[in-house]
Write an enzyme that holds these catalytic residues in place. Structure first.
Site, mmCIF file in Angstrom:
data_model
loop_
_atom_site.group_PDB
_atom_site.id
_atom_site.type_symbol
_atom_site.label_atom_id
_atom_site.label_comp_id
_atom_site.label_asym_id
_atom_site.label_seq_id
_atom_site.Cartn_x
_atom_site.Cartn_y
_atom_site.Cartn_z
ATOM 1 N N THR A 119 -6.157 2.519 -5.266
ATOM 2 C CA THR A 119 -5.719 1.024 -5.120
ATOM 3 C C THR A 119 -6.814 0.219 -5.733
ATOM 4 O O THR A 119 -6.379 -0.534 -6.468
ATOM 5 C CB THR A 119 -6.195 0.951 -3.442
ATOM 6 N N GLU A 133 0.836 -1.038 0.121
ATOM 7 C CA GLU A 133 -0.014 0.014 -0.024
ATOM 8 C C GLU A 133 0.890 1.319 -0.083
ATOM 9 O O GLU A 133 1.722 1.447 0.775
ATOM 10 C CB GLU A 133 -0.950 0.015 1.197
ATOM 11 N N ASP A 140 1.115 0.017 -5.060
ATOM 12 C CA ASP A 140 -0.245 0.310 -5.701
ATOM 13 C C ASP A 140 -0.195 1.717 -6.332
ATOM 14 O O ASP A 140 -0.761 1.898 -7.554
ATOM 15 C CB ASP A 140 -1.308 0.084 -4.983
ATOM 16 N N HIS A 141 0.508 2.701 -5.599
ATOM 17 C CA HIS A 141 0.285 4.191 -6.185
ATOM 18 C C HIS A 141 1.104 4.977 -5.125
ATOM 19 O O HIS A 141 1.610 4.481 -4.206
ATOM 20 C CB HIS A 141 -1.118 4.625 -6.003
ATOM 21 N N HIS A 147 -0.572 3.447 4.964
ATOM 22 C CA HIS A 147 -1.873 4.197 4.355
ATOM 23 C C HIS A 147 -2.069 5.485 4.878
ATOM 24 O O HIS A 147 -2.129 5.603 6.345
ATOM 25 C CB HIS A 147 -3.038 3.442 4.323
#
Length: 711
Positions: free
Chosen positions: A305, A261, A481-482, A422
């Site tokens: 996500t 994440e 993911d990003h 996150h």
């Protein structure tokens, strides 16, 4: 005091009251424009447009109240419109702080599918100056209640309402004309929503986006099979043949996907105060059994996500607005990895995730993709300090998933979606002793803490895989993911990266969109760190070829990264792009060699145009495919359409045990071969020594379990 009384007296007329509401909302909008949003104002003319663009729509909306003669209706209507407009403005402020983008109608209509679990993040996104957005309404209502502003019971002629409406529409037409002067084709070339807000205002953008969304819905309803032809033509031409050296080297192995994440590439090898942030992942990245890619980019849009998951599972892009999972996922047709692997190699598929099943609408999307198992937060003890705002802490997710993982029939494809790293990167003090940066930016400083924690969690999981023998029989995919640090925070991040914040620019922001991508194949000795440019769209064809599965029959926009024909132009969701030579940001072309804006030669201009056109076409065709649900018309050889009614994510563990019992000696699960391996998992997570409590940081629900109880 005399001046105040004079103002209150003027506001005690209907006209004065509406003028007060217009002025107050204009002030709030200016605060949002210049404090919270980043509109990219580059000249005095744009500055002037920004100053006037809220007025036309605000007058138009509040002018509706003028059509009501009764004061009992006029005042409530005017206040309700002012409150609704403020809510819209403030929701966009919060949304922009997190996503650096504006809320679309699709995002709003899909909000119920992503809102659970967001409360902690939303609170972290608030600022002290947010009181400005609400104080005027509180004061005005208070003045009405105390009769400092008196109710004007004199009815106005409806012609005044018509005059205000006409003036507002005319003013908006002037506003639009000014916008078109500075930005031709403003409404037809909307690759960036910021332009619409900058030139026309937030209300106009919302209406425009709503009309566009309805148009898309109509297109979906009337789509025909023939519209798939352009998509097939592109993907067949774009197809890259597998590299014979790597084709099938992972055939028959389990596939374990570790979704890291918000994990960005700059974390690899990064040291803080002389200590590595991610020592285990650093070691894995440089291992001879790992194929790592240093120029791998995330390609997500507003779906973040969920967009990343969609690209990895289907090799198609997320939507230009909102989340494909949330908006279209419930009834979209997918030809995704779980179904393909099941039908062609009899793989068992499962997802392990410590948040609720309905987050990003996963409980519906996974069924349409063909996922057989989904172990969401309802399968874990998330009480007390075991979870954070987005779900179960990573060390506990890996540890507590063991009893479910060991019961899966092999070969399996298992995806772990981690959440601890996150935003807002909160972590209980007892979970880390890592000394982080001191940038005076809490988000940046905490980011290194949670990334270090994630690294430790992955290390513990690897130790378990090695001890139980799963490691040698698996291919492990690790990817970020990003982005974790948004563009608005990057100048503060620059300090931690030993960069000068004053020289940080859009080129640097684009380069920071790199995320790790590693393919770990224990037993291989020829691993390396590749310089090839690639993105999340390329993962599925790459994995399938490693497993010895041809991809030519499927609609996939990515290409095998190992292929000699791999396309190294990486498209971003906003139509920016990057290649080994160039970086395109909002139409500006930078040299990757110098990091500076380029003056292109004719040859370079031709190459840039070719790359730009390819990116535009690829994104447009992917959007057409998903927005019109065109895959319902396509039936590749050997692929059976997924029936989501066959899947139910309640009582997953009981299903696993029934299959083990039914297969007996033919069961291929780790549990059947080695017995219970839960004792083999070692973690230093302090929470395992804490007692369960009735308190919980997340609301636990499982829609399938709820549906079962209703039947």
């Amino acid at each position: 005091m005399k001046y105040v009384n004079s103002i209150l007296e003027k506001c005690s007329t209907r006209r004065g009251f509406l003028v007060l509401l217009v002025i107050c909302f204009w002030v709030k909008t200016m605060v949002a424009y210049f404090v919270d949003f980043r509109l990219g104002i580059t000249n005095p003319f744009q500055f002037f447009i920004v100053l006037i663009n809220p007025l036309a729509t605000t007058c138009l909306l509040l002018g509706i109240a003028l059509y009501f003669k009764s004061s009992r209706i006029f005042y409530p209507v005017a206040l309700l419109i002012a409150i609704a407009n403020t809510v819209l403005l403030y929701l966009n402020v919060i949304y922009f702080r997190e996503f650096t983008d504006f809320m679309t109608v699709s995002t709003m209509t899909g909000y119920s599918k992503v809102n659970q679990g967001l409360s902690g993040s939303s609170l972290a996104l608030t600022n002290i100056h947010d009181i400005i957005y609400w104080i005027d309404l509180v004061v005005i209502i208070g003045l009405l209640v105390t009769r400092k502003i008196k109710i004007d019971r004199r009815p106005l002629n409806r012609r005044i309402g018509l005059a205000v409406t006409s003036f507002s529409l005319l003013f908006f037409a002037v506003n639009l004309s000014l916008g078109e002067m500075d930005r031709p084709q403003l409404l037809t070339r909307t690759f960036d929503r910021t332009y619409i807000v900058k030139y026309l205002g937030l209300d106009a953008f919302t209406v425009y986006d709503g009309i566009k969304s309805q148009h898309n819905n109509d297109m979906r309803a009337t789509a025909t099979k023939s519209e798939l032809n352009d998509v097939l033509k592109f993907t067949h031409k774009h197809y890259a043949k597998p590299n014979k050296k790597y084709y099938g080297i992972a055939k028959g192995k389990n596939v374990i996907i570790l979704h890291l994440e918000s994990f960005q590439q700059f974390l690899i090898g990064q040291k803080i105060n002389g200590r590595e942030v991610t020592p285990f992942l650093n070691k894995l990245y440089r291992s001879h059994s790992t194929y790592a890619f240093k120029n791998f980019f995330h390609q997500v849009g507003q779906g973040k996500t969920s967009d990343a998951e969609n690209m990895l599972e289907t090799s198609t892009y997320g939507l230009p607005q909102g989340s494909l999972f949330a908006q279209l996922g419930s009834d979209n047709t997918f030809q995704a990895a779980p179904a393909i692997l099941k039908q062609r190699r009899n793989y068992t598929s499962a997802v392990f995730h410590g948040n609720i099943a309905s987050f990003w609408n996963r409980n519906n999307v996974y069924k349409n993709m063909g996922y057989q198992y989904f172990f969401d937060a309802s399968y874990y003890d998330t009480s007390g300090d075991r979870s954070l705002g987005y779900g179960l802490k990573d060390k506990l997710l890996f540890r507590d998933s063991v009893k479910y993982l060991q019961a899966l029939q092999q070969p399996f494809c298992a995806k772990y979606i981690t959440v601890t790293n996150h935003f807002p990167y909160d972590l209980d003090k007892e979970d880390t002793n890592f000394k982080t940066t001191d940038t005076q930016d809490k988000v940046v400083d905490n980011y290194f803490l949670t990334a270090h924690y994630l690294d430790q969690a992955v290390h513990e999981f690897y130790n378990y895989l090695r001890k139980t023998g799963l490691l040698k029989n698996s291919m492990i995919i690790l990817y970020g993911d990003h982005y974790g640090i948004s563009d608005s925070e990057n100048k503060n991040l620059a300090k931690a990266l030993n960069r000068d914040p004053d020289t940080w620019d859009d080129y640097d922001n684009a380069q920071l969109q790199r995320v790790p991508f590693m393919i770990n194949l224990p037993g291989r000795k020829d691993g390396y760190v590749s310089k090839k440019y690639a993105g999340e769209i390329d993962v599925l064809p790459t994995i399938m070829h490693l497993l010895g599965l041809s991809t030519k029959r499927y609609v996939q926009f990515g290409t095998d990264i190992f292929s000699k024909q791999h396309d190294q132009v990486v498209a971003f969701r906003n139509q920016d792009w990057v290649s080994p030579s160039f970086t395109s940001v909002s139409g500006d072309i930078y040299s990757n060699r110098t990091g500076q804006l380029m003056k292109l030669t004719k040859r370079q201009q031709a190459q840039v145009k070719k790359d730009k056109d390819r990116v535009t076409e690829e994104l447009s065709l992917s959007d057409s495919l998903n927005e019109k649900n065109l895959l319902r018309f396509y039936h590749p050889k050997g692929f059976e359409s997924v029936d989501p009614r066959k899947y139910n994510y309640a009582d997953e563990y009981e299903k696993e045990k029934r299959i083990i019992a039914k297969r007996g000696k033919k069961s291929t699960s780790l549990y059947s071969k080695e017995g219970n391996t839960e004792k083999d998992y070692k973690t230093d997570a302090p929470e395992i020594h804490h007692k369960s409590t009735d308190s919980n940081r997340i609301k636990i629900t499982n829609p399938d379990a709820n549906n079962d109880s209703k039947r």
